[in-house]
Design a protein around this motif. Sequence first.
Motif, PDB file in Angstrom:
ATOM      1  N   SER A  67      44.564  45.141  49.285  1.00  0.00           N
ATOM      2  CA  SER A  67      44.812  45.723  47.582  1.00  0.00           C
ATOM      3  C   SER A  67      43.259  45.726  46.478  1.00  0.00           C
ATOM      4  N   ALA A  68      43.883  44.534  46.678  1.00  0.00           N
ATOM      5  CA  ALA A  68      42.865  44.193  45.549  1.00  0.00           C
ATOM      6  C   ALA A  68      41.249  43.476  45.560  1.00  0.00           C
ATOM      7  N   GLN A  69      41.162  43.313  46.952  1.00  0.00           N
ATOM      8  CA  GLN A  69      39.813  44.070  47.641  1.00  0.00           C
ATOM      9  C   GLN A  69      38.989  45.141  47.569  1.00  0.00           C
ATOM     10  N   ILE A  70      39.912  46.167  47.917  1.00  0.00           N
ATOM     11  CA  ILE A  70      40.317  48.222  47.689  1.00  0.00           C
ATOM     12  C   ILE A  70      39.247  47.978  46.658  1.00  0.00           C
ATOM     13  N   ILE A  71      40.168  47.856  45.890  1.00  0.00           N
ATOM     14  CA  ILE A  71      40.314  48.398  44.768  1.00  0.00           C
ATOM     15  C   ILE A  71      38.895  47.874  44.068  1.00  0.00           C
ATOM     16  N   ILE A 116      35.411  50.659  42.632  1.00  0.00           N
ATOM     17  CA  ILE A 116      35.079  50.197  41.871  1.00  0.00           C
ATOM     18  C   ILE A 116      33.455  49.934  41.871  1.00  0.00           C
ATOM     19  N   ASN A 117      33.658  48.348  41.947  1.00  0.00           N
ATOM     20  CA  ASN A 117      31.967  47.681  42.271  1.00  0.00           C
ATOM     21  C   ASN A 117      30.942  47.941  43.293  1.00  0.00           C
ATOM     22  N   LYS A 118      30.909  49.751  43.758  1.00  0.00           N
ATOM     23  CA  LYS A 118      30.320  50.277  44.895  1.00  0.00           C
ATOM     24  C   LYS A 118      29.887  49.424  45.639  1.00  0.00           C
TER      25      LYS A 118
END
Lengths: 221, 259
Positions: free
Chosen positions: A48-52, A56-58
């Motif tokens: 989930s953290a990676q998806i977020i 955010i990080n294009k």
Amino acid sequence: MTFQTATSHIQFAGSILLAFLCFRNYTRISLPIKVLGYYSLSSIVFQSAQIIVIAINKKQYLNQIGDGFVLAETVMLSMVFLFAFNQRIATRTIIFLIVAYTLFYAGQLMFNENGYSVVRSGRDILMIALAIGYFYYLIKKQPEKDLLKFSMFWVSAGVIFYFSGTFILSLFLSYLTKASAPKFVAALWGIRNLFRLAFCLVLSHAVLLDIKKGAYGTNTF
Amino acid sequence: MEPTLSEFTILFSIATGGMLLLAFAIVFFVIFYQKKMLQARLHQQQMETEFQQKMLLASLESQESERQRLAGELHDSIGAMLSTIRLSVLSLSRNEGLNKESVEQTKKMIDDTIDSVRRISRDLMPSILEKFGLMHAITEMCQQYTTVSGIPIPFTKNGEGKSLDKAKEIMLFRLVQELINNAMKHSQGTVINVSATWGNQLIIIVEDDGIGFNADEKNTSLSGLGLFNMQNRARIIGAEFSYAPEWQKGTRAIITLPL
């Protein structure tokens, strides 16, 4: 949607299924399988953290999240075996291996630019060794029942298949990221995601077996 | 020289495939090895059971042969000697100087002793079992026990009887003997029915209308060692022994021997 993204979502669903089975039947499963539940939960959190971050990080992955999950995965799966063995010598050995791996992990990531590949290879070797150790323990104990009905047999089988499948990828990860086309690496990562989906399904089968047998019913002799 | 992408893909695939094959081999070996160990353990258990049964059979056979020897000794030696003593007493009784009453009393005691010796000899090894087979031996035993105990013990035979081998006949006879003895001693019943039904299997039933007992209670004399012994005897000849749990009144024991 690329092959890698699609398979990433599918294996994410595998983690959710595993977590759902574990926490839905939390009181009915044995201690090693409970730890497996926490493993799947950590997988969901890191993914989930990676998806977020990607959102955010294009579309850029944050390697540190992946690296963090490697350590969490190694520690938690080692803990699964620690509780499954339930023997003093095995407990001490596994705790030693966890500490040694953590130090190795920290050293590699701090001082080796290809450390992300080395720590993944180290994790794979450690997991394969623990699974083989558990198989040896099973053979030595010679349980009267059919091995295929033991939840920990399936966990070990899943571990040995999954980490054997990803070992070569882990070993050449740094070479691949530097020398190969991004599409090729993405394709390999997609295949790795499919391995992980299979791993989650095998672990889910182990959880279902454990639910049927009741807590500690099958994993301790 | 750096490998090309296609070369690397091939090498990568081979290496990963090799690792997966190795994993598969390990898992397969574990399953196969454990199954083999289980089979070996099962085989060992079967061997131990067979050995125990052979030991038990040998022990029972030796018991039977000892009974046969004792019965022969009692009948041929002591019985014959008692008959001779009886004849001597008879010839002495003709002597006028002897107390007639005392001689008569001695004669009666000798007759009783001869009867006892015959009964013991017959119980030890009924000659009728050897001469005429199981059905006749059970019939005679029921008649004798009826006379001794006063409890009616009718024996019913259904179907065409077949000849069994001697060991099986002796085992079945002993089982029925023990069941009738148990019923006479413990059941407090008014009748003991014995039946033998011949078909694809021989089914012998011994039932009474007494107080019954709970076969699950291990501390009763019937369900403890006696039951264990009877089950063992039955198992040796390939028969099954059980108590009918649904039997409402008294006790019903069933011996089933496949023919």
